[in-house]
Write an enzyme that holds these catalytic residues in place. Structure first.
Site, short mmCIF file in Angstrom:
data_model
loop_
_atom_site.label_atom_id
_atom_site.label_comp_id
_atom_site.label_asym_id
_atom_site.label_seq_id
_atom_site.Cartn_x
_atom_site.Cartn_y
_atom_site.Cartn_z
N LYS A 14 0.84 -1.21 0.00
CA LYS A 14 0.00 0.00 0.00
C LYS A 14 0.87 1.25 0.00
CE LYS A 14 -2.15 -0.87 3.92
NZ LYS A 14 -1.43 -2.04 4.45
N ARG A 91 -9.74 0.63 9.27
CA ARG A 91 -9.34 -0.75 9.57
C ARG A 91 -10.42 -1.49 10.36
NH1 ARG A 91 -3.38 0.61 9.37
NH2 ARG A 91 -2.19 -1.31 9.52
N ARG A 130 12.44 -6.04 6.43
CA ARG A 130 12.35 -4.58 6.21
C ARG A 130 13.26 -3.82 7.18
NH1 ARG A 130 6.53 -1.66 5.87
NH2 ARG A 130 6.32 -2.19 8.07
N ARG A 158 11.38 -1.78 12.59
CA ARG A 158 10.17 -1.42 13.34
C ARG A 158 9.87 -2.45 14.42
NH1 ARG A 158 5.35 0.53 9.34
NH2 ARG A 158 4.19 -0.70 10.85
N ARG A 169 -0.58 -9.14 13.73
CA ARG A 169 -1.20 -8.07 12.92
C ARG A 169 -2.05 -8.68 11.81
NH1 ARG A 169 4.11 -5.09 11.37
NH2 ARG A 169 2.88 -3.55 10.25
P1 AMP Z 1 0.87 0.70 9.40
O1 AMP Z 1 1.99 1.66 9.30
O2 AMP Z 1 -0.31 1.05 8.57
O3 AMP Z 1 1.33 -0.74 9.22
O4 AMP Z 1 0.33 0.79 10.92
C1 AMP Z 1 1.19 0.47 12.01
C2 AMP Z 1 0.37 0.26 13.26
O5 AMP Z 1 -0.35 1.47 13.59
C3 AMP Z 1 -0.71 -0.82 13.17
O6 AMP Z 1 -0.21 -2.13 13.39
C4 AMP Z 1 -1.67 -0.37 14.29
O7 AMP Z 1 -1.12 -0.67 15.55
C5 AMP Z 1 -1.63 1.15 14.12
N1 AMP Z 1 -2.66 1.65 13.16
C6 AMP Z 1 -2.45 2.22 11.95
N2 AMP Z 1 -3.60 2.57 11.36
C7 AMP Z 1 -4.58 2.21 12.22
C8 AMP Z 1 -6.01 2.28 12.18
N3 AMP Z 1 -6.65 2.80 11.11
N4 AMP Z 1 -6.69 1.81 13.25
C9 AMP Z 1 -6.07 1.30 14.33
N5 AMP Z 1 -4.72 1.20 14.44
C10 AMP Z 1 -3.98 1.64 13.39
#
Ligand code: AMP
Length: 215
Positions: A14, A91, A130, A158, A169
């Site tokens: 994404k 989400r 990564r 990360r 996740r």
């Molecule tokens: P990402 O960078 O999109 O992989 O997001 C990293 C982490 O941020 C996720 O594993 C969640 O812990 C949190 N997160 C990101 N977007 C959301 C969302 N829309 N709702 C809830 N938690 C989120």
């Protein structure tokens, strides 16, 4: 203005497709993951609450997410961007319903929802390798895009990119986010994320009707 959602498990590409649309087509990229990491970097108490969830690979509460995204969406009224990508948001079903009720009063509606379909094994392969250079945000992969030797000492991983967190996740994605596929119905465009990146980009551009004539 095209308003699109990029929905998919971690590591499904994404972010890569978002960066392309941002750079080449002037799309605005709104990633809740990035917004949350910015808040954590500020060291605020909200940031610490967020960190407890993110480090475990859990979802941050809908209240926090919706409040955060609300301010960003209000700023879209004045934007002259050609399009907006919501990356990693919504989400959950509550987030999806909130997004709808924030866009409606602005006379905006979703153009398409792209579902980045990726198997857990591939997600594990991509994310566990990564590495990030925090100085410029450059992302490397130990096997697919190895960093130059001089950059290596600076690289970070990360906290949620370790195998057990990645699997967690993925489980959360299946439970909380997969139901959105039905919710979006006809607006949904599935993408096979094991395909080459260029092929996925072409599908997205053609679905959005993006060409040099109408970008
Ligand atoms: P990402 O960078 O999109 O992989 O997001 C990293 C982490 O941020 C996720 O594993 C969640 O812990 C949190 N997160 C990101 N977007 C959301 C969302 N829309 N709702 C809830 N938690 C989120």
């Amino acid at each position: 203005m095209n308003i699109v959602i990029f929905l998919g498990s971690a590591g499904s590409g994404k972010g890569t497709q978002s960066q392309y649309l941002k750079k080449e087509w002037g799309y605005r990229h709104i990633s809740t993951g990035d917004l949350l990491r910015e808040e954590m970097a500020r060291g605020s108490s909200l940031g610490e609450t967020i960190r407890l969830k993110v480090d475990q690979g859990d979802l941050v509460s809908d209240d926090i997410i919706i409040q955060m995204i609300d301010q960003t969406i209000q700023s879209l009224v004045a934007t002259n961007a050609k399009g907006v990508i919501f990356d990693g948001f919504p989400r959950t079903m509550d987030q999806a319903v909130s997004l709808q009720s924030l866009l409606e009063p602005m006379g905006r509606s979703l153009t398409k929802v792209f579902y980045f379909d990726l198997a857990l094994e591939e997600s594990l392969r991509r994310l566990s390798g990564r590495r990030i250079d925090p100085r410029d945000g450059q992302i490397y992969h130990e096997a697919f895009n190895p960093p130059p030797p001089e950059v290596r000492p600076h690289l970070t991983q990360r906290s949620d990119d370790f195998p057990e967190k990645i699997s967690h996740r993925y489980d959360i994605f299946l439970k909380e986010t997969m139901p959105l596929l039905d919710y979006y119905g006809k607006a949904l465009v599935p993408l096979d994320c094991s395909s080459p990146i260029d092929q996925i980009t072409s599908t997205i551009l053609s679905e959005l009707g993006v060409s040099s004539a109408n970008a």
